[in-house]
Design a protein around this motif. Structure first.
Motif, PDB file in Angstrom:
ATOM      1  N   ASP A 140      -7.290   6.853  -1.378  1.00  0.00           N
ATOM      2  CA  ASP A 140      -6.534   5.735  -0.813  1.00  0.00           C
ATOM      3  C   ASP A 140      -7.538   4.675  -0.400  1.00  0.00           C
TER       4      ASP A 140
ATOM      5  N   GLN B 133      -7.374   0.086   2.303  1.00  0.00           N
ATOM      6  CA  GLN B 133      -8.123  -0.721   3.268  1.00  0.00           C
ATOM      7  C   GLN B 133      -9.601  -0.851   2.878  1.00  0.00           C
TER       8      GLN B 133
ATOM      9  N   LYS C 180      -3.601  -4.326   0.293  1.00  0.00           N
ATOM     10  CA  LYS C 180      -4.268  -5.208   1.260  1.00  0.00           C
ATOM     11  C   LYS C 180      -5.170  -6.275   0.602  1.00  0.00           C
TER      12      LYS C 180
ATOM     13  N   GLY D 256       0.810  -1.206   0.000  1.00  0.00           N
ATOM     14  CA  GLY D 256       0.000   0.000   0.000  1.00  0.00           C
ATOM     15  C   GLY D 256       0.845   1.258   0.000  1.00  0.00           C
ATOM     16  N   THR D 257       1.878   1.250   0.827  1.00  0.00           N
ATOM     17  CA  THR D 257       2.747   2.413   0.911  1.00  0.00           C
ATOM     18  C   THR D 257       3.307   2.763  -0.464  1.00  0.00           C
TER      19      THR D 257
ATOM     20  N   PHE E  81      -4.079   7.665   7.468  1.00  0.00           N
ATOM     21  CA  PHE E  81      -2.948   6.745   7.399  1.00  0.00           C
ATOM     22  C   PHE E  81      -2.688   6.398   5.947  1.00  0.00           C
TER      23      PHE E  81
HETATM   24  C1  LIG Z   1      -2.483  -0.350   5.336  1.00  0.00           C
HETATM   25  C2  LIG Z   1      -2.682   0.966   4.700  1.00  0.00           C
HETATM   26  C3  LIG Z   1      -1.638   1.606   4.009  1.00  0.00           C
HETATM   27  C4  LIG Z   1      -0.239   1.024   3.932  1.00  0.00           C
HETATM   28  O1  LIG Z   1      -0.205  -0.200   3.278  1.00  0.00           O
HETATM   29  P1  LIG Z   1       1.082  -1.152   3.450  1.00  0.00           P
HETATM   30  O2  LIG Z   1       0.759  -2.328   2.579  1.00  0.00           O
HETATM   31  O3  LIG Z   1       1.182  -1.469   4.900  1.00  0.00           O
HETATM   32  O4  LIG Z   1       2.259  -0.418   2.976  1.00  0.00           O
HETATM   33  C5  LIG Z   1      -1.901   2.808   3.403  1.00  0.00           C
HETATM   34  N1  LIG Z   1      -3.122   3.366   3.467  1.00  0.00           N
HETATM   35  C6  LIG Z   1      -4.155   2.789   4.127  1.00  0.00           C
HETATM   36  C7  LIG Z   1      -5.494   3.450   4.133  1.00  0.00           C
HETATM   37  C8  LIG Z   1      -3.967   1.575   4.783  1.00  0.00           C
HETATM   38  O5  LIG Z   1      -4.962   1.021   5.458  1.00  0.00           O
END
Ligand SMILES: *Cc1c(COP(=O)(O)O)cnc(C)c1O
Length: 427
Positions: free
Chosen positions: A243, A246, A272, A125-126, A158
């Motif tokens: 984003d 999640q 995710k 995700g990052t 986040f």
């Molecule tokens: C988990 C998450 C991330 C980061 O994803 P990673 O796979 O841990 O790098 C970024 N944004 C949101 C909304 C998340 O829930």
């Protein structure tokens, strides 16, 4: 014809590997040799299936966390195991000097299912957010000039853990003590339309926002706020990034949350749930946006590897289905009914909110900041769930295909955990 696999000469494991017993490890090994960046549960899971986990002592747990909203189809779903095995025996990695069929099929299916016309595949995700933000800045500077680089984000958001992602995220605790962070990022309170309006100008390259904040406290985004973000981006020629790392891939009962909110972003990030437990992420956009990223402007070694793409393609085949998504909303109601019953008995929640199989139970004032105590009591009672916000929210994100029986068993265990914490509080 020669069998290409059997004629390889180096297939057998060397004797010293074949004969060795696996090294013995335990929970204490974590404290001994791993970075202490996490505080993992005291048990060590060794096997899992569907919405069940078994630990090294043979105890079972109902999984209502889904590996933090990752396990869209539960643990070791037979179709995903089959896809991974088949691809594992065919080809693992060729690098981006060559394209591969699973990656192209996945991209085709994602563009067929969404507003997007182009997909960039990465591993997390990052990385998806990093790539999306780089794309937005590149688009702004290419089309409008170098001065247009501002990023507008929301407090308590986040977005991941790289420099750009933690800086964009709205939690200063994740950047504290790590030196200067990238410049040009402004944060406004989530769901605050006036605050958003007040920080916008023509130097904004993009707004990045979660359609529902997960880590930040399980706050669904309002249509007014997300709609205003769309309108302000249009007005200032900025790009809107959702984003959905999640919230995406069925979590909220739609394939992507933007489809329910009635607001279409310019760039969508996803990770995710799309991998169902295999690491993969992606960002997607219309061609007009994607075309600012030319050969050499961005890249990754493992991104788009055939293993991840083969699994993600299978996840998408299963989740992108009306009946499957409708069942998510039915399961949501079963969970909500269970939480309401628990609350009538124990009076522990001041609010239960969320969308689809992504629910947060906010603890009442007398229990605030004790969410992690409930989580640990859950472990003692054979159920796994998460926390969110300021340790004041119990967070649930089970497999999207969790059975009614597992929901009911999980709720019974949650209730026992809650009774345990409440009675220790009274004592
Ligand atoms: C988990 C998450 C991330 C980061 O994803 P990673 O796979 O841990 O790098 C970024 N944004 C949101 C909304 C998340 O829930």
């Amino acid at each position: 014809m020669l069998d290409p696999i059997r004629t390889q000469s180096n297939l057998a494991a060397p004797a010293h590997v074949r004969e060795a017993e696996p090294m013995r490890v335990s929970r204490a090994t974590f404290d001994e040799v791993m970075f202490q960046t996490y505080a993992p549960a005291q048990f060590v899971p060794v096997r899992a299936s569907g919405s069940r986990i078994w630990d090294s002592e043979g105890r079972d747990y109902v999984d209502l966390a889904g590996g933090v909203a990752v396990l869209s189809l539960g643990h070791c779903h037979p179709a995903l195991v089959a896809a991974l095995k088949a691809q594992a025996e065919r080809m693992w990695h060729v690098s981006n000097y060559m394209v591969n069929e699973p990656a192209m099929r996945l991209a085709k299916k994602l563009t067929n299912a969404t507003f997007a016309e182009r997909v960039f595949l990465c591993n997390s995700g990052t990385e998806a957010n990093e790539g999306a933000l780089k794309t937005a800045r590149k688009y702004a500077s290419t089309r409008f000039g170098e001065q247009k680089f501002r990023i507008v984000s929301t407090l308590n958001s986040f977005h991941g853990r790289t420099w750009l992602a933690v800086s964009t995220g709205g939690s200063p605790k994740y950047t504290k003590g790590m030196g200067p962070v990238p410049a040009g990022i402004t944060h406004v309170p989530y769901n605050d339309v006036d605050a958003l309006r007040s920080v916008m100008d023509d130097d904004v390259a993009c707004i990045i926002v979660e359609p529902m904040q997960g880590e930040g406290g399980m706050h669904p985004g309002t249509r007014e706020f997300l709609g205003a973000a769309r309108e302000l981006c249009d007005k200032h020629h900025a790009l809107l990034i959702f984003d959905e790392i999640q919230s995406g891939v069925g979590r909220t009962g739609a394939l992507f949350s933007y489809m329910q909110k009635g607001v279409t972003p310019d760039i969508l990030t996803c990770a995710k749930g799309i991998g169902g437990g295999f690491p993969i992420g992606c960002f997607m956009a219309r061609s007009e946006v994607a075309e600012v990223m030319q050969p050499g402007t961005h890249g990754t070694t493992y991104g788009g590897n055939p293993l991840g793409a083969a699994v993600a393609e299978t996840v998408l085949d299963i989740v992108d289905n009306e009946a499957f998504l409708a069942r998510v909303l039915v399961a949501e109601q079963r969970l909500r009914t269970g939480f309401a019953a628990i609350n009538r008995k124990h009076d522990v929640f001041s609010d239960v909110r969320g969308e689809g199989l992504w629910l947060g139970c906010e603890l009442t004032a007398r229990l605030s900041n004790r969410a992690s105590d409930f989580m640990k009591a859950g472990h003692r009672n054979g159920v796994v769930f998460l926390t969110a916000g300021n340790n004041d929210i119990l967070r649930f994100a089970p497999a999207l295909n969790i059975t009614d029986a597992d929901i009911d068993d999980g709720l019974a265990r949650v209730e026992r955990a809650i009774a345990e914490v409440v009675s220790s509080q009274a004592a």
